[in-house]
Design an enzyme around this catalytic site. Structure first.
Site, PDB file in Angstrom:
ATOM      1  N   SER A 153      31.848  60.889  -2.071  1.00 57.94           N
ATOM      2  CA  SER A 153      31.549  61.322  -0.716  1.00 57.94           C
ATOM      3  C   SER A 153      32.805  61.185   0.149  1.00 57.94           C
ATOM      4  O   SER A 153      33.839  61.733  -0.220  1.00 57.94           O
ATOM      5  CB  SER A 153      30.370  60.494  -0.171  1.00 57.94           C
ATOM      6  OG  SER A 153      29.812  61.096   0.957  1.00 57.94           O
ATOM      7  N   ASP A 312      22.170  67.004  -5.342  1.00 58.86           N
ATOM      8  CA  ASP A 312      22.881  66.676  -4.094  1.00 58.86           C
ATOM      9  C   ASP A 312      22.935  67.909  -3.196  1.00 58.86           C
ATOM     10  O   ASP A 312      23.741  68.811  -3.409  1.00 58.86           O
ATOM     11  CB  ASP A 312      24.292  66.190  -4.427  1.00 58.86           C
ATOM     12  CG  ASP A 312      25.058  65.704  -3.200  1.00 58.86           C
ATOM     13  OD1 ASP A 312      24.547  65.843  -2.069  1.00 58.86           O
ATOM     14  OD2 ASP A 312      26.169  65.175  -3.383  1.00 58.86           O
ATOM     15  N   HIS A 345      22.336  62.999  -2.950  1.00 57.84           N
ATOM     16  CA  HIS A 345      23.722  62.595  -2.709  1.00 57.84           C
ATOM     17  C   HIS A 345      23.990  61.162  -3.171  1.00 57.84           C
ATOM     18  O   HIS A 345      25.095  60.832  -3.583  1.00 57.84           O
ATOM     19  CB  HIS A 345      24.031  62.745  -1.218  1.00 57.84           C
ATOM     20  CG  HIS A 345      25.455  62.473  -0.866  1.00 57.84           C
ATOM     21  ND1 HIS A 345      26.505  63.133  -1.470  1.00 57.84           N
ATOM     22  CD2 HIS A 345      26.018  61.600   0.018  1.00 57.84           C
ATOM     23  CE1 HIS A 345      27.654  62.685  -0.969  1.00 57.84           C
ATOM     24  NE2 HIS A 345      27.377  61.757  -0.071  1.00 57.84           N
TER      25      HIS A 345
END
Lengths: 369, 369
Positions: A153, A312, A345
């Site tokens: 991320s 995700d 995610h």
């Protein structure tokens, strides 16, 4: 998973480093970076791996701060003896980003001029600035070249930025569940989070006091963010349409009280100004797309591993493929894996034998392959 | 689209109807329903179509309230002379849901006991209750059987509920972009919206005064909701990573200032209590899945048209297919269309020649087909 061994008790440390000229022209002086290390640095200093954390993470990536700490660091599944980031082989450095609130320079730091926290008078910090501070930390160990920089991320953005800010300073780069720039929708979710904080009557233009922080606004931001970290599938499985357990939290549904709980517990460990600074760093990070991205990545000459996750929807696989496509367009060495997961995610943070194997295999592969 | 003709100037009306025993046992007395009609009721009263609105909609579905009104009703694209819901042929009734804030009984209604608005003391209203109030309105015209009940999103839930609450009272049912029950993720988004309102210092347990409403909380709820109505693709196309136009609104990005604007303009036309009531009605609506849903739908014997939209991630096509599957399992007459669109959940509201053709064709098809 490969090993249940832990790095054990680890000591949080703080480095007071030199001045840092930020992207926006201001100078951070001194640059304070909170960090932890796991494993042992080899005599010729060629086994160091830097781990970069995501939005709400910190330097505490593995092990325990004390015997009484209930949960280990945030990536303990992947860092430890015999694990993907094997502390028997590698020296792992994990640091808190500047702009954050877990010990590195940020809005909660004391402004020497006023004797009070900077709050919203702290300068804007970019992903590039976060990486520059990490570079100072890495240099403080006398390390010229990292074996790898890895993160998911926002951590993936930092890893990507490393590859172009300091192309000679890393051999490998691991980018998980990330993006070369935020889409309008990713910006939109962050913007609503920021607006929730700005709408809190305690906000006070970011100059709030310790005893009156914008808790409600920050909790709302976290609740909304939390939805985007999960998948529809995972939420069905975990909560479905079940009623809340007990009646302590003000929702008719289990998923509601879970989010309220997540929001409330977040404000005890995170600062609202940092939330604004770090989400802005995320939203402003932009290496472009297509040819523009290929050009931005041209200085890089490390080897890349890019991993995306089928479930995700916040950082969809298409964003990872965009990075891969641009790296391939200029003949970089890049490996790409899309893992099939159900956890959205958050997948990159969770136990996953395949992710472990992929990271381990990538790190062990002779570097010229 | 088939026609640019408008129904022209329409008059908003209010019906004061009989008592209504609500799902939760309380009695609404009287039941007030704001409505509009377009077209002419046939002498034998067999050409009436009821239109049901979504969360933030109202009775004003077509035409203009005055020459100076800038935008027509919310479904003007589909209602009018020569349009899908052809006012040359059909008599269209559109009403505001009870629990809402656009003229029907709801939290803004005056409680005769206190002389003040009910606020949060208004009884809980279910989708079934909304439909029961519509039934009273339809009966007030002397209509025994509607040619069709149609709606998108929450309007689709109402249409579905009609088919089982009053199976003899409709010939056709059109369900667009809807669901037989909310998933955990759909509940989650609504919950954060409600929590934003509850976190507003003006909330006052829902007993706020006109001059101090929880504007900021409601605006946040709307901002977040608005993201979920769009698609990633549409947001990229519309905003990308562009900076805001001007510097009036507190965001670094166009998408941010758009959302802030949407939030601020919403609070001028919607009531925070109604937002809570109506989202709770949505979240509590549950006809189940699989066999449970098949059983719930067994009383229905109208003909169904179910439409989903490829880019709708809030009410994904899988939820429409769930309805279709259960209808087919008990041999109902059902047509299903998945339209390829880029506009996300909002698709059903927007001009779409195929949607127009599908609705028109369905309505014109002899009813036994």
């Amino acid at each position: 998973m490969g090993s249940n061994q832990s790095v054990g008790i680890v000591e949080p440390k703080t480095a007071v480093l030199g001045d840092l000229r930020l992207d926006n022209g201001s100078v951070l002086s001194p640059t304070v970076v909170a960090y932890e290390t796991y494993g042992t640095l080899s005599p010729n200093k060629d086994n160091a791996i830097l781990i970069c954390h995501a939005l709400s993470g910190d330097a505490h990536a593995a092990g325990f701060h004390s015997d009484s700490e209930k949960r280990p660091g945030w990536w303990d599944e992947y860092i430890g003896p015999g694990k993907a980031f094997d502390t028997d082989q590698y020296f792992i450095i994990s640091s808190n980003v500047i702009g954050g609130c877990k010990g590195s320079s940020g809005p909660m730091s004391i402004n020497p001029v006023s004797g009070k926290p900077y709050g919203s008078s702290f300068p804007f910090v970019s992903i590039k600035d976060m990486v520059a501070a990490q570079k100072l930390l890495v240099e403080s160990f006398g390390i010229q070249r990292l074996l790898c920089v890895a993160g998911g991320s926002m951590g993936g953005m930092q890893a990507l930025q490393w590859s172009i800010s300091y192309p000679d300073a890393l051999e490998n780069c691991i980018i998980l569940a990330s993006s070369a720039e935020h889409s309008a929708m990713q910006i939109a979710f962050n913007e609503v989070g920021r607006q929730a904080i700005l709408s809190d009557p305690n906000w006070n233009n970011g100059l709030y006091e310790d005893n009156a922080t914008p808790r409600k606004g920050l909790a709302l931001a976290r609740m909304m963010g939390h939805i985007t970290y999960l998948s529809d599938h995972k939420m069905r499985e975990k909560f479905g349409r079940k009623p809340p357990i007990g009646n302590l939290l003000n929702s008719d549904f289990a998923v509601g009280s879970y989010l309220i709980y997540q929001g409330e517990s977040f404000v005890d460990r995170f600062d609202a100004n940092s939330y604004i600074y770090v989400t802005k760093a995320l939203d402003h990070f932009s290496l472009g797309k297509g040819q523009e991205l290929t050009k931005a990545l041209s200085p890089a000459h490390c080897r890349f591993l890019v991993v995306s996750y089928s479930s995700d929807w916040l950082y969809p696989p298409s964003q990872s493929r965009e990075i891969v496509k641009s790296l391939e367009a200029s003949d970089k060495r890049v490996f790409y894996v899309e893992l099939t997961t159900n956890e959205g995610h958050d997948s990159f943070l969770l136990p996953n034998q395949r992710q472990e194997d992929v990271i381990r295999g990538f790190l062990k592969m002779p570097v010229n392959e």
